[in-house]
Design a protein around this motif. Structure first.
Motif, short mmCIF file in Angstrom:
data_model
loop_
_atom_site.label_atom_id
_atom_site.label_comp_id
_atom_site.label_asym_id
_atom_site.label_seq_id
_atom_site.Cartn_x
_atom_site.Cartn_y
_atom_site.Cartn_z
N MET A 265 0.81 -1.21 0.00
CA MET A 265 0.00 0.00 0.00
C MET A 265 0.85 1.27 0.00
SD MET A 265 -3.03 -1.27 -0.14
CE MET A 265 -3.95 0.28 0.01
N LEU A 266 2.04 1.19 0.58
CA LEU A 266 2.87 2.39 0.78
C LEU A 266 4.15 2.36 -0.04
CD1 LEU A 266 2.65 2.58 4.70
CD2 LEU A 266 1.11 3.65 3.03
N GLY A 267 4.35 1.32 -0.85
CA GLY A 267 5.63 1.11 -1.51
C GLY A 267 6.16 2.31 -2.29
N ASP A 268 5.32 2.87 -3.15
CA ASP A 268 5.77 4.02 -3.95
C ASP A 268 6.14 5.21 -3.06
OD1 ASP A 268 5.38 2.56 -6.23
OD2 ASP A 268 3.45 3.48 -6.75
N ARG A 269 5.34 5.44 -2.05
CA ARG A 269 5.62 6.56 -1.14
C ARG A 269 6.90 6.31 -0.35
NH1 ARG A 269 0.08 5.42 -0.71
NH2 ARG A 269 -1.38 7.14 -1.15
N LEU A 270 7.08 5.09 0.12
CA LEU A 270 8.30 4.75 0.87
C LEU A 270 9.54 4.99 0.01
CD1 LEU A 270 7.11 1.47 2.65
CD2 LEU A 270 7.87 3.54 3.82
N GLU A 271 9.52 4.47 -1.21
CA GLU A 271 10.69 4.61 -2.08
C GLU A 271 10.93 6.06 -2.46
OE1 GLU A 271 11.35 0.43 -4.35
OE2 GLU A 271 9.72 1.66 -5.16
N SER A 272 9.87 6.83 -2.63
CA SER A 272 10.04 8.24 -2.99
C SER A 272 10.70 9.03 -1.87
CB SER A 272 8.68 8.87 -3.34
OG SER A 272 7.89 9.06 -2.17
N MET A 273 10.57 8.52 -0.65
CA MET A 273 11.19 9.17 0.51
C MET A 273 12.55 8.57 0.85
SD MET A 273 9.35 11.65 1.53
CE MET A 273 8.06 12.21 0.42
N GLY A 274 13.01 7.64 0.03
CA GLY A 274 14.34 7.07 0.24
C GLY A 274 14.39 5.83 1.11
N TYR A 275 13.26 5.17 1.31
CA TYR A 275 13.23 3.96 2.14
C TYR A 275 13.20 2.73 1.25
CZ TYR A 275 11.97 7.33 5.74
OH TYR A 275 11.97 8.41 6.59
N GLU A 276 14.05 1.75 1.55
CA GLU A 276 14.13 0.53 0.75
C GLU A 276 13.05 -0.46 1.18
OE1 GLU A 276 17.97 -1.24 0.76
OE2 GLU A 276 19.02 0.59 0.13
N LEU A 277 12.51 -1.15 0.20
CA LEU A 277 11.52 -2.19 0.50
C LEU A 277 12.24 -3.51 0.78
CD1 LEU A 277 8.80 -1.43 -2.22
CD2 LEU A 277 9.11 -0.44 0.06
N SER A 278 11.61 -4.36 1.58
CA SER A 278 12.24 -5.63 1.98
C SER A 278 11.96 -6.74 0.98
CB SER A 278 11.72 -6.04 3.36
OG SER A 278 10.34 -6.40 3.29
N GLY A 279 11.03 -6.50 0.06
CA GLY A 279 10.68 -7.55 -0.88
C GLY A 279 9.70 -8.55 -0.30
N ALA A 280 8.91 -8.13 0.66
CA ALA A 280 7.93 -9.01 1.30
C ALA A 280 6.93 -9.50 0.27
CB ALA A 280 7.20 -8.25 2.41
N PRO A 281 6.40 -10.70 0.47
CA PRO A 281 5.42 -11.25 -0.49
C PRO A 281 4.16 -10.39 -0.54
CG PRO A 281 5.50 -12.58 1.50
CD PRO A 281 6.66 -11.64 1.58
N LYS A 282 3.42 -10.51 -1.62
CA LYS A 282 2.20 -9.73 -1.80
C LYS A 282 1.18 -10.13 -0.73
CE LYS A 282 -1.22 -8.37 -5.27
NZ LYS A 282 -1.68 -8.53 -6.68
N PRO A 283 0.49 -9.15 -0.15
CA PRO A 283 -0.50 -9.47 0.88
C PRO A 283 -1.74 -10.14 0.28
CG PRO A 283 -0.57 -7.13 0.37
CD PRO A 283 0.61 -7.70 -0.38
N SER A 284 -2.59 -10.65 1.15
CA SER A 284 -3.80 -11.31 0.68
C SER A 284 -4.76 -10.29 0.07
CB SER A 284 -4.51 -12.02 1.84
OG SER A 284 -5.05 -11.06 2.74
N LYS A 285 -5.61 -10.77 -0.81
CA LYS A 285 -6.60 -9.90 -1.45
C LYS A 285 -7.53 -9.29 -0.41
CE LYS A 285 -9.83 -9.80 -5.35
NZ LYS A 285 -10.46 -10.61 -6.43
N GLU A 286 -7.84 -10.06 0.62
CA GLU A 286 -8.73 -9.57 1.69
C GLU A 286 -8.11 -8.38 2.41
OE1 GLU A 286 -10.74 -11.13 5.90
OE2 GLU A 286 -9.46 -12.46 4.69
N HIS A 287 -6.82 -8.47 2.73
CA HIS A 287 -6.13 -7.37 3.42
C HIS A 287 -6.04 -6.14 2.53
CE1 HIS A 287 -4.00 -10.30 6.40
NE2 HIS A 287 -5.14 -9.82 6.89
N ILE A 288 -5.78 -6.34 1.24
CA ILE A 288 -5.70 -5.21 0.31
C ILE A 288 -7.05 -4.50 0.22
CG2 ILE A 288 -5.36 -4.54 -2.11
CD1 ILE A 288 -3.36 -6.85 -2.35
N THR A 289 -8.11 -5.28 0.10
CA THR A 289 -9.46 -4.70 -0.01
C THR A 289 -9.82 -3.91 1.24
OG1 THR A 289 -10.17 -6.51 -1.45
CG2 THR A 289 -11.90 -5.22 -0.35
N THR A 290 -9.52 -4.47 2.41
CA THR A 290 -9.81 -3.78 3.67
C THR A 290 -9.03 -2.48 3.77
OG1 THR A 290 -10.22 -5.90 4.78
CG2 THR A 290 -9.83 -3.99 6.19
N ALA A 291 -7.77 -2.51 3.39
CA ALA A 291 -6.94 -1.30 3.44
C ALA A 291 -7.47 -0.23 2.49
CB ALA A 291 -5.48 -1.64 3.10
#
Length: 345
Positions: A265-291
């Motif tokens: 959910m925050l990946g683009d914003r994190l990277e734009s601020m200079g924070y590296e992503l860990s490469g965590a697996p994609k979350p469940s569809k249910e979690h994405i929908t709720t967010a």
């Protein structure tokens, strides 16, 4: 002499209290503990009537000074003196608020005052109406650390989906401010950079504020005893030296699904601020929908509040902008305090 107000803004748990104390340690700037009168009084401004009338200013000042919800007591200034100064001061909403903060600065013989509330990051438009000469410092921290920290706060009653939304909203608001405000009005600073090299970052910050750097800002522990109430145990770290111990601690404080959701959910914003992503697996569809639904509901609520405020601006009973500092009076085209309506006080 520079006497512009200074506001510390950012997502909650971004280190704004630490920055508040660093600023309060400067010999010319005073930043008090958080109060709770500015926002509610602004949104209920029609209730107070025409503040050019001294009697109406007295009513507002008495509410600020005596209602327990306002946390006026945190300023430790004399209530009667505050009411009197408001009555004798300019007839605008911002002037009433500014008088309280100016009196707080007077306690420490300082010429500038500031205020710190993380939620202000989404209310800069309101603050600029009240204080047209204000400067804003947006402290940004890794969103994953903010989410992890929010979850642990005794006062935070929402879930991880709301915590993720809170950080996204702060970053999006900051992006708009960066694009629209002058360079001498808005400044961004990363928590990780501030804790890694406080001297360098504080020197740059002082340049933005048009102030001389003070070495006292690097070790703000003494200010904590004055500017952080003892009952706020979640700010215990502010009573110690500046530390990087919590940087990146999200990896051990968040559940795997929360890390995945944050980075999705925050990946683009994190990277734009200079924070590296860990490469965590994609979350469940249910979690994405709720967010996504959580973000949409929060946005709709903000839009409704914004529209109500736009309507209320058409029916304001008195001036809003403060007329206390030299720059405020200049911006209003009032080199001297204006004459006021007379009514028995």
């Amino acid at each position: 002499m520079n006497d512009r107000p200074v506001f510390v803004i950012g997502c909650p748990r971004s280190g704004t209290t630490m920055l508040q104390l660093m600023l309060h340690s400067h010999p010319r700037i005073a930043v008090p503990p958080e109060t709770r009168f500015l926002v509610p009084a602004y949104y209920r401004r029609r209730k107070w009537g025409d503040l050019r009338v001294p009697q109406r200013r007295r009513a507002l000042a008495q509410w600020i000074a005596t209602d327990r919800s306002t946390k006026f007591r945190e300023l430790k200034i004399d209530k009667d003196e505050f009411v009197q100064q408001v009555v004798e001061g300019p007839g605008s909403l911002g002037s009433v608020f500014g008088t309280a903060f100016r009196m707080y600065a007077d306690r420490f013989d300082k010429v500038r005052w500031g205020d710190k509330r993380p939620s202000y990051v989404k209310q800069v438009d309101m603050l600029l109406r009240l204080f047209p000469d204000a400067q804003f410092i947006h402290l940004i921290r890794d969103g994953r650390d903010c989410v992890a920290s929010l979850k642990e706060m005794p006062w935070y009653t929402l879930d991880s989906f709301h915590a993720i939304s809170t950080w996204a909203e702060a970053i999006d608001a900051g992006g708009k401010l960066r694009r629209t405000l002058p360079d001498d009005t808005y400044y961004e600073l990363r928590y990780e950079d501030l804790t890694d090299d406080p001297m360098t970052e504080l020197k740059k910050l002082c340049h933005f504020l048009d102030e001389e750097f003070s070495p006292a800002m690097i070790s703000p522990r003494e200010a904590a005893s004055v500017a952080v109430p003892q009952h706020k145990v979640w700010h215990s770290n502010t009573h110690r030296e500046v530390t990087r111990s919590r940087v990146g601690s999200w990896a051990n404080r968040l559940e795997p699904w929360e890390i995945s959701l944050c980075e999705h959910m925050l990946g683009d914003r994190l990277e734009s601020m200079g924070y590296e992503l860990s490469g965590a697996p994609k979350p469940s569809k249910e979690h994405i929908t709720t967010a996504q639904k959580t973000m949409q509901k929060r946005k709709a609520s903000r839009m409704r509040k914004h529209m109500r405020d736009r309507i209320n601006r058409l029916r304001e009973p008195s001036p809003v902008a403060a007329l206390l500092t030299s720059r405020q009076r200049s911006l209003a085209g009032v080199p001297q305090q204006r004459k006021e309506l007379t009514e028995p006080v």
